[in-house]
Design an enzyme around this catalytic site. Structure first.
Site, PDB file in Angstrom:
ATOM      1  N   HIS A  74      -1.613  -5.660   1.737  1.00  0.00           N
ATOM      2  CA  HIS A  74      -2.886  -6.379   1.666  1.00  0.00           C
ATOM      3  C   HIS A  74      -2.612  -7.832   1.281  1.00  0.00           C
ATOM      4  O   HIS A  74      -1.642  -8.113   0.579  1.00  0.00           O
ATOM      5  CB  HIS A  74      -3.774  -5.731   0.599  1.00  0.00           C
ATOM      6  CG  HIS A  74      -4.889  -6.616   0.118  1.00  0.00           C
ATOM      7  ND1 HIS A  74      -6.073  -6.720   0.790  1.00  0.00           N
ATOM      8  CD2 HIS A  74      -4.977  -7.451  -0.954  1.00  0.00           C
ATOM      9  CE1 HIS A  74      -6.865  -7.586   0.145  1.00  0.00           C
ATOM     10  NE2 HIS A  74      -6.214  -8.046  -0.923  1.00  0.00           N
ATOM     11  N   LYS A  87       0.841  -1.204   0.000  1.00  0.00           N
ATOM     12  CA  LYS A  87       0.000   0.000   0.000  1.00  0.00           C
ATOM     13  C   LYS A  87       0.880   1.260   0.000  1.00  0.00           C
ATOM     14  O   LYS A  87       2.086   1.179   0.294  1.00  0.00           O
ATOM     15  CB  LYS A  87      -0.913  -0.042   1.228  1.00  0.00           C
ATOM     16  CG  LYS A  87      -1.851  -1.258   1.244  1.00  0.00           C
ATOM     17  CD  LYS A  87      -2.798  -1.216   2.442  1.00  0.00           C
ATOM     18  CE  LYS A  87      -3.709  -2.424   2.467  1.00  0.00           C
ATOM     19  NZ  LYS A  87      -4.717  -2.359   3.541  1.00  0.00           N
TER      20      LYS A  87
HETATM   21  N1  LIG Z   1     -11.327  -0.621  11.940  1.00  0.00           N
HETATM   22  C1  LIG Z   1     -10.689  -0.115  10.897  1.00  0.00           C
HETATM   23  N2  LIG Z   1     -10.365   1.184  10.849  1.00  0.00           N
HETATM   24  C2  LIG Z   1      -9.724   1.709   9.811  1.00  0.00           C
HETATM   25  N3  LIG Z   1      -9.325   1.001   8.710  1.00  0.00           N
HETATM   26  C3  LIG Z   1      -9.611  -0.315   8.720  1.00  0.00           C
HETATM   27  C4  LIG Z   1     -10.276  -0.943   9.807  1.00  0.00           C
HETATM   28  N4  LIG Z   1     -10.406  -2.244   9.524  1.00  0.00           N
HETATM   29  C5  LIG Z   1      -9.838  -2.428   8.306  1.00  0.00           C
HETATM   30  N5  LIG Z   1      -9.348  -1.285   7.819  1.00  0.00           N
HETATM   31  C6  LIG Z   1      -8.664  -1.094   6.515  1.00  0.00           C
HETATM   32  O1  LIG Z   1      -9.394  -1.807   5.511  1.00  0.00           O
HETATM   33  C7  LIG Z   1      -8.597  -2.860   4.969  1.00  0.00           C
HETATM   34  C8  LIG Z   1      -9.462  -4.053   4.667  1.00  0.00           C
HETATM   35  O2  LIG Z   1     -10.009  -4.531   5.871  1.00  0.00           O
HETATM   36  P1  LIG Z   1     -10.082  -6.074   6.196  1.00  0.00           P
HETATM   37  O3  LIG Z   1     -11.021  -6.247   7.328  1.00  0.00           O
HETATM   38  O4  LIG Z   1     -10.328  -6.834   4.943  1.00  0.00           O
HETATM   39  O5  LIG Z   1      -8.607  -6.317   6.748  1.00  0.00           O
HETATM   40  P2  LIG Z   1      -7.502  -7.342   6.313  1.00  0.00           P
HETATM   41  O6  LIG Z   1      -8.143  -8.503   5.682  1.00  0.00           O
HETATM   42  O7  LIG Z   1      -6.564  -7.569   7.451  1.00  0.00           O
HETATM   43  O8  LIG Z   1      -6.718  -6.445   5.293  1.00  0.00           O
HETATM   44  P3  LIG Z   1      -6.559  -6.587   3.737  1.00  0.00           P
HETATM   45  O9  LIG Z   1      -7.898  -6.974   3.186  1.00  0.00           O
HETATM   46  O10 LIG Z   1      -6.106  -5.202   3.292  1.00  0.00           O
HETATM   47  O11 LIG Z   1      -5.498  -7.614   3.572  1.00  0.00           O
HETATM   48  C9  LIG Z   1      -7.510  -3.098   6.030  1.00  0.00           C
HETATM   49  O12 LIG Z   1      -6.346  -3.676   5.519  1.00  0.00           O
HETATM   50  C10 LIG Z   1      -7.276  -1.696   6.521  1.00  0.00           C
HETATM   51  O13 LIG Z   1      -6.446  -0.958   5.613  1.00  0.00           O
END
Ligand SMILES: Nc1ncnc2c1ncn2[C@@H]1O[C@H](COP(=O)(O)OP(=O)(O)OP(=O)(O)O)[C@@H](O)[C@H]1O
Length: 376
Positions: free
Chosen positions: A206, A99
Site C-alpha cells: 500500500h 500486505k
Molecule cells: N476493484 C477492486 N477489487 C478488489 N480489490 C480492490 C479493488 N480496488 C482496490 N482494491 C483493494 O483495495 C485497496 C485500496 O484501493 P485503492 O483504490 O485505494 O487502491 P490503491 O490506492 O492503488 O491502493 P492502496 O490504497 O492500497 O495503496 C487496493 O490496494 C486493493 O487491495
C-alpha cells in the site's frame, strides 16, 4: 545540482543524568557535510563546526533522529525560514505497507525501497485486527470489495514503514505500480506489484495517495494514539540486529533476503533508534571481555538499526543462525566461511553487518530486550 549552503534545525536531546530535555540549534553545512551546534539556553557554542560521520543531508527532517557523538538528537523544528522553505516540500513522508500476501518477500521489497532512494524512518511488523483494517480503509466502506479487503488485511502479519524522500508519496506510488497486479505486470513490469502482487486485492503493498494522507496514515501506525501488537514469539527464537552502518550502505534488504533464502523465518521486525545507554545495556555482556566494546556501542547507536526475531529451524535455530552469521571479523569470515552473512556484507570487526545472539541461553533475553522492553 549544488546544494545551498546552510540548513538550521532545533534539535532536542534527553539528558538522562539530569532528566531534562536540552535544546540546541543545529546547523548543517551541505557544501562539506559539517555540523555546528549551539546550546540555546546557555547561548553558547556546543559543538564547533566539524564533520560527523553518520550525519547525512538525507537524515535531516522534522521528526527524524540523528546521532552526534553518542547523543541521540530529535529534530523537532526548522530553525529558519530558508530551511523550512527549502525542505518542507521536499522531505515528504508517506506510509508504505507490505500486505499479508507479500510479507515473506519483505527483504526484496525493502531492497527496492532503498534502491529507489527512499529513507526508511520507521518500520515494524505487526498483526492488525479486522476492526483496525476497517478503520484504516474507512474511505472504501461502500465499495463492493471492502469486506474482502479488510478480511485479507487481518489475515496475517504486515510490515508498516514510514518512508521519507523528495515527493515520497508520488515516487512510492510510482514504484508500486497499478492497483491491479495483472495490470502492473503488463504496464509496469519492474514495479513492486508486478513482481510481488497476486491480484486486485492482494497487491503486495500500500502507499498513501496524497501528502495529507501520508501524514495521517503514518500517524495512524507510528503516532502515540494507538498501540500495536508486534509479532514476536519470544521463545524458540534468536535475535539478529542489522547494524546502522549496513543500513547506511544500503545492505539491509539484501541481508534480510539472504536470511530468508537460507531457510530462516523472520517472525518479528522493528526499526530502532538506540540511545547510547540502550546500546551499552544490550552489549553489557561484552564489557571487559571484548576489546572493541566501546566501538561496538558507538556503532549500534550511530543511526537506526533493524532488530529481527529469527525462527524457522526448530530447536537448532540459535546455533544454525550463529553459524550462518559467521565469525565476528569479516576478514576472517571471508577466508574461512565465505558464504556467511558477515563474509558477504561485513566491512570490518565493528561494521560487521549484523549482531546475533552468541549463546542459546541468551536468546530469550535479547529478543525480549527489543520486542518487549524497547518496542512500543
Ligand atoms: N476493484 C477492486 N477489487 C478488489 N480489490 C480492490 C479493488 N480496488 C482496490 N482494491 C483493494 O483495495 C485497496 C485500496 O484501493 P485503492 O483504490 O485505494 O487502491 P490503491 O490506492 O492503488 O491502493 P492502496 O490504497 O492500497 O495503496 C487496493 O490496494 C486493493 O487491495
Amino acid at each position: 545540482m549544488s546544494l545551498p549552503e546552510r540548513y538550521a534545525f532545533i534539535a532536542e536531546w534527553y539528558d538522562q543524568n539530569a532528566a531534562i530535555i536540552r535544546s540546541y540549534q543545529l546547523l548543517f553545512y551541505a557544501s562539506d557535510n559539517t555540523v555546528e551546534m549551539y546550546d540555546i539556553k546557555n547561548r553558547r557554542i556546543f559543538l564547533k563546526r566539524s564533520k560527523i560521520d553518520n550525519v547525512r543531508f538525507e537524515d535531516l527532517y522534522i521528526g527524524g533522529t540523528i546521532n552526534v557523538h553518542s547523543r541521540q538528537l530529535n529534530l523537532v523544528e526548522y530553525a529558519d525560514e530558508f530551511t523550512k522553505k527549502q525542505l518542507s516540500s521536499k522531505k515528504e513522508k508517506t506510509l508504505a505497507m507490505i500486505k499479508p500476501d507479500a510479507v515473506s518477500k519483505f527483504g526484496a521489497i525493502i531492497d527496492m525501497i532503498y534502491g529507489g532512494g527512499f529513507l526508511i524512518a520507521n518500520a515494524k511488523m505487526i498483526q492488525i485486527t479486522r476492526k483496525d483494517a476497517e478503520e484504516f480503509y474507512q474511505e472504501h466502506v461502500q465499495r463492493p470489495f471492502f469486506d474482502k479487503l479488510v478480511r485479507f488485511m487481518a489475515s496475517g502479519s504486515i510490515v508498516v514503514m514510514e518512508l521519507m524522500g523528495n515527493s515520497a508519496v508520488t515516487e512510492w506510488r510510482k514504484l508500486l505500480g497499478p492497483t491491479d497486479s495483472s495490470k502492473a505486470r503488463s504496464e509496469a513490469p519492474s514495479s513492486v506489484r508486478a513482481k510481488f502482487g497476486t491480484d486486485q486485492t492482494m497487491n503486495a503493498c500500500h502507499g498513501s495517495d496524497a501528502t495529507e494522507t501520508g501524514q495521517r496514515e503514518t500517524n495512524f501506525f507510528f503516532g502515540p494514539e494507538k498501540k500495536w501488537k508486534n509479532t514476536a514469539k519470544l521463545s524458540g527464537s534468536t535475535c539478529c540486529v542489522i547494524k546502522p552502518s549496513a543500513i547506511l550502505e544500503g545492505k539491509a534488504g539484501k541481508i534480510m533476503m539472504a536470511i530468508v533464502e537460507a531457510g530462516f523465518e523472520v517472525s518479528a521486525l522493528q526499526m530502532f533508534h538506540l540511545e547510547k545507554a540502550n546500546a551499552e545495556e544490550f552489549f553489557e555482556v561484552y564489557k571487559g571481555v571484548v576489546n572493541e566494546y566501546s566501538e561496538m556501542v558507538q556503532e549500534l547507536c550511530s543511526g537506526p538499526c533493524f532488530a529481527l526475531e529469527i525462527t524457522g529451524k526448530g530447536e537448532r535455530t540459535a546455533e544454525d543462525f550463529r553459524e550462518f552469521v559467521g565469525p565476528a571479523d569479516p576478514e576472517i569470515a571471508r577466508n574461512l566461511r565465505p558464504k556467511t552473512l558477515r563474509a558477504i556484507f561485513g566491512r570490518d570487526k565493528i561494521k560487521n553487518a549484523v549482531h546475533c545472539t552468541d549463546l542459546p541461553e541468551d536468546c530469550p533475553l535479547e529478543v525480549a530486550y527489543f520486542f518487549q522492553i524497547l518496542a512500543d
